[in-house]
Design a protein around this motif. Sequence first.
Motif, PDB file in Angstrom:
ATOM      1  N   UNK A 134       0.841  -1.206   0.000  1.00  0.00           N
ATOM      2  CA  UNK A 134       0.000   0.000   0.000  1.00  0.00           C
ATOM      3  C   UNK A 134       0.869   1.245   0.000  1.00  0.00           C
ATOM      4  N   UNK A 135       1.950   1.239   0.784  1.00  0.00           N
ATOM      5  CA  UNK A 135       2.849   2.387   0.815  1.00  0.00           C
ATOM      6  C   UNK A 135       3.498   2.606  -0.546  1.00  0.00           C
ATOM      7  N   UNK A 136       3.919   1.516  -1.206  1.00  0.00           N
ATOM      8  CA  UNK A 136       4.521   1.660  -2.532  1.00  0.00           C
ATOM      9  C   UNK A 136       3.512   2.190  -3.543  1.00  0.00           C
ATOM     10  N   UNK A 137       2.249   1.754  -3.443  1.00  0.00           N
ATOM     11  CA  UNK A 137       1.220   2.238  -4.369  1.00  0.00           C
ATOM     12  C   UNK A 137       0.957   3.724  -4.168  1.00  0.00           C
ATOM     13  N   UNK A 138       0.911   4.167  -2.923  1.00  0.00           N
ATOM     14  CA  UNK A 138       0.685   5.590  -2.644  1.00  0.00           C
ATOM     15  C   UNK A 138       1.851   6.420  -3.166  1.00  0.00           C
ATOM     16  N   UNK A 139       3.070   5.959  -2.935  1.00  0.00           N
ATOM     17  CA  UNK A 139       4.235   6.703  -3.429  1.00  0.00           C
ATOM     18  C   UNK A 139       4.249   6.761  -4.962  1.00  0.00           C
ATOM     19  N   UNK A 143       4.023  10.135  -7.164  1.00  0.00           N
ATOM     20  CA  UNK A 143       5.109  10.425  -8.104  1.00  0.00           C
ATOM     21  C   UNK A 143       4.562  10.677  -9.505  1.00  0.00           C
ATOM     22  N   UNK A 144       3.597   9.882  -9.925  1.00  0.00           N
ATOM     23  CA  UNK A 144       2.993  10.072 -11.235  1.00  0.00           C
ATOM     24  C   UNK A 144       2.180  11.353 -11.285  1.00  0.00           C
ATOM     25  N   UNK A 145       1.519  11.677 -10.185  1.00  0.00           N
ATOM     26  CA  UNK A 145       0.739  12.916 -10.147  1.00  0.00           C
ATOM     27  C   UNK A 145       1.655  14.132 -10.245  1.00  0.00           C
ATOM     28  N   UNK A 146       2.760  14.100  -9.501  1.00  0.00           N
ATOM     29  CA  UNK A 146       3.691  15.231  -9.553  1.00  0.00           C
ATOM     30  C   UNK A 146       4.348  15.355 -10.916  1.00  0.00           C
ATOM     31  N   UNK A 147       4.532  14.247 -11.633  1.00  0.00           N
ATOM     32  CA  UNK A 147       5.155  14.295 -12.960  1.00  0.00           C
ATOM     33  C   UNK A 147       4.156  14.652 -14.048  1.00  0.00           C
ATOM     34  N   UNK A 148       2.866  14.776 -13.739  1.00  0.00           N
ATOM     35  CA  UNK A 148       1.849  15.123 -14.717  1.00  0.00           C
ATOM     36  C   UNK A 148       1.398  13.958 -15.558  1.00  0.00           C
ATOM     37  N   UNK A 149       1.693  12.740 -15.141  1.00  0.00           N
ATOM     38  CA  UNK A 149       1.299  11.577 -15.923  1.00  0.00           C
ATOM     39  C   UNK A 149      -0.156  11.213 -15.698  1.00  0.00           C
TER      40      UNK A 149
END
Length: 454
Positions: A134-139, A143-149
């Motif tokens: 769950x922690x890896x999925x949240x990270x 990360x994808x949200x911050x990269x605009x993906x």
Amino acid sequence: MAIVSLASRGTMLLSSSPQSSTNARAAAPQQWDEGSLRRVSLRKAPRAQPHAAKRAQVAERKGRKGPLVVKALVDISSIDEIKFDSLVRRRVVFGHDEWKKHKSSGRYFRHIKTILTSKVIGALGPPVGVMTGIAAAICGWNELTAAGALPEWAPILHISNLPFSLTAPALSFLLVFRTNSSYGRFDEARKMWGLMLNRSRDITRQALSYMARDAHTYEYPKRAQFIRHMQAFPLAYKHHFLQEGSLEEDLRQFTTLTDAEIQGVLGATHRPNYVLLVMSECMRQCTMEPAHRLAMEANFATFADDVGGSERLFKTPIPLSYTRLTSRFLVLYHMFLPLALWDPLGWLTVPVTAMCAGVFFCIEEVGVIIENPFPILALDVIAQSARNNAAEMVALHEGIRELVVGDDQEMKQLSVVSQQALLPAEPAFVAEPEPDYSSEWDEDVAALVTPNSR
């Protein structure tokens, strides 16, 4: 049903001839004198051979090499079996060597070395693995949200760490209460079994000293039967709370019960109570002083209290609502913990979440394991100690009696002479002179005081 079967077997058990056990004891290294207590062997009993199912488990365990944490993630159904099998194999009673190793400064490195093969830590693979995932999925999401993906409406999953700072003490209190309560149950069970061992030694000594001291009386075989069942009581007590092994095999290998007596024990529903009942009946049929009988009855009451206390621990766990509350709190706390760790830690959230989950889940796991103390305690060793102590006392009793007491008639004569010598001498009686009523006294007063016979 149990009362009817007990009544039908009572006469057979309490009047069984020693000849019925001759065939079962043919392989014993000593001679079996009829009605003799010396047929209790002092040799150290060999370890029981594993049953077919046990051998299969051992063979299966040999094929389970590698880190158990990884295997737990792959095969969740087998990790609990491995964990409980490990608890059975690691029952130990400490001696000097064990204490020396336990207190060694190298214990830190030894414990770290076995961390990946630890059965307790391996059992935490499923919950800790889920929390880490769950922690890896949240990270990954953040990360994808911050990269605009991801689409613009996709938020970054993060919250303040204040809620976790406020609820962490509550979680700690839950875990502390859980482990303390479980250890209290473990300690109470160990004390009851230690008391059983002490009382078994005491009641064996009492039976040898108080019951049927003359080998030529008809009561002497009753004392032998009493000792045989005293050796069987710890085994019946142990199997009353464990599913492993066979009581019949233990009775045939570690005691000198006759075949009829073994069948009587196996046919009872509550086997510890049945053994105590047979011992009590053997005592009743022997001539004893009331004070000695009361002393032995006190030990019977202690045995009954120990069995009842162990049943209370076994049948009544820590309230299930408390166990469920602790488990839910742990899971929800670590599910949302990555949200508070993302801002300060970034991708370090994953290993930190795994570490925190491992620590907290491990504490809770230890509390759950020791909540039922009987699979963990070395009951085999304690029961065998009770049997060996009784055997040794039986073998040594006659020699000690001859050494200390000597000839009974001679000791009685010496006792009478000693008592007479210790009695104080009676003082000689000296008659007091009668009062001399002289003329100083009035005749009326003298007539009033002195007897009429004067």
